[in-house]
Design an enzyme around this catalytic site. Structure first.
Site, short mmCIF file in Angstrom:
data_model
loop_
_atom_site.label_atom_id
_atom_site.label_comp_id
_atom_site.label_asym_id
_atom_site.label_seq_id
_atom_site.Cartn_x
_atom_site.Cartn_y
_atom_site.Cartn_z
CD GLU A 97 10.21 -4.81 -39.15
OE1 GLU A 97 9.74 -5.83 -39.66
OE2 GLU A 97 10.89 -3.98 -39.78
CB CYS A 110 18.39 0.51 -34.50
SG CYS A 110 17.45 1.61 -35.58
CB CYS A 117 6.86 7.42 -39.93
SG CYS A 117 8.00 8.82 -39.65
CB CYS A 121 11.43 10.27 -45.68
SG CYS A 121 11.76 11.44 -44.33
CB CYS A 124 11.91 6.15 -45.14
SG CYS A 124 11.84 5.26 -43.57
CB CYS A 342 19.57 3.11 -42.29
SG CYS A 342 19.00 4.75 -41.88
#
Length: 350
Positions: A97, A110, A117, A121, A124, A342
């Protein structure tokens, strides 16, 4: 030189000299490679038939031997505040995305650097996806081109800024991210100013030092969220391998090499990092090198452990940072109604 499933060469895996040599080896002029390279990287062509200054026979030859593995915007959602989230389908069927964030004075892209990933985290949504693979330079470049086109279509202005804050940890895909920035900023590419690009990392000390050695002209941001190791490990478990002392050392090295201040991104959560000790630790961390702090609004990912801190906690951070002459900005999130803010990117549309 990358071969695809159809046994055609991914033409954007060739650099300019390889492309020039390819045509010389065929008995043609080297400048033919220059023309094609310009179509690929300056004009963002996705089809050989778009290359109108190339003969039809050469275009047919290119189509026979090469492929342009371009992305496709599979789904586009538009927020009530004008933010656009793209579900970007890659050539192998995977999805990432990217987000277009418009304000009255600028349009920011962005972009993602990995499918999933490499890090973990807790707050997230992307971290819940395993890292499936790194994005290629052209796949990052294509996200930028798509958002530039959207900005021109919806706001009648070109893209002005780029942040590497989408899916993935950019420094864990170092080579491809740097190559993509070269294509985005180069005179033989999109020609954007590197000063308008920010690479955001969760903190990989060795790679921060490597980046500093390469003397980039773009900006660096650190996703910090706590300046106390014990707390940071709880919300960002990889911090156990990359403790804050190591990150501080890497940031000092960064500043010595580049002379560029770093931006610290910081979310304040209720009951996690909303006490005076947290603020004082951040103030001390900010004394390591020149910096500024962005306090970012938390965006829910349906995890009861994380809740936006009270306004008085945000005010406390702002007051203490300003008292210590540290530049601080309070950032309000955009695109929350389409999960484009975010920390929310997680391929829900795929």
């Amino acid at each position: 030189m990358e071969q695809t499933q159809t046994n055609k060469i991914d033409i954007r895996s060739l650099d300019l000299e390889q492309l020039r040599q390819y045509f010389v080896d065929r008995g043609e002029k080297a400048f033919r490679g220059n023309q094609i390279y310009e179509w690929l990287w300056k004009k963002g062509a996705h089809d050989f038939d778009d290359m109108t200054n190339i003969s039809k026979s050469t275009r047919a030859f290119l189509d026979q031997h090469f492929v342009i593995n371009h992305i496709r915007v599979d789904d586009m959602q538009r927020s009530s505040d004008g933010t656009i989230k793209n579900a970007v389908k890659l050539h192998d069927g995977l999805t990432v995305e990217s987000v277009m964030i418009p304000t009255p004075t600028r349009t920011t892209a962005c972009v993602s650097s990995q499918v999933g990933c490499s890090l973990n985290c807790e707050f997230c949504a992307t971290a819940r996806l395993k890292r499936m693979r790194n994005l290629n330079p052209d796949e990052i470049y294509d996200q930028v081109v798509a958002i530039d086109q959207q900005s021109r279509a919806y706001y009648n202005r070109p893209l002005s800024n780029i942040v590497f804050m989408g899916m993935g940890e950019p420094l864990m895909n170092y080579k491809n991210v740097i190559r993509s920035i070269d294509k985005i900023t180069g005179d033989d590419g999109l020609g954007m100013s590197p000063k308008r690009i920010t690479l955001s990392t969760s903190g990989v000390p060795k790679m921060i030092k490597k980046l500093a050695d390469d003397r980039p002209k773009f900006n660096l941001a650190l996703s910090l969220h706590s300046a106390i190791d014990e707390k940071r490990v709880k919300i960002m478990p990889f911090n156990e391998q990359f403790p804050l002392d190591d990150i501080k050392e890497a940031l000092k090295y960064w500043y010595e090499k580049t002379g560029t201040r770093v931006t610290y991104e910081y979310v304040v959560w209720k009951g996690i990092n909303d006490q005076m000790e947290d603020v004082q630790a951040l103030v001390e961390f900010c004394k390591v090198i020149p910096c500024k702090v962005n306090i970012i609004e938390y965006n829910s990912i349906d995890d009861a452990r994380f809740e936006q801190a009270a306004t008085k906690a945000i005010d406390m951070y702002e007051h203490e940072l300003e008292k210590n002459r540290i530049v601080v900005n309070i950032r309000r999130s955009r695109g929350k109604d389409i999960d484009a803010a975010c920390g929310q990117l997680a391929n829900k549309s795929s």
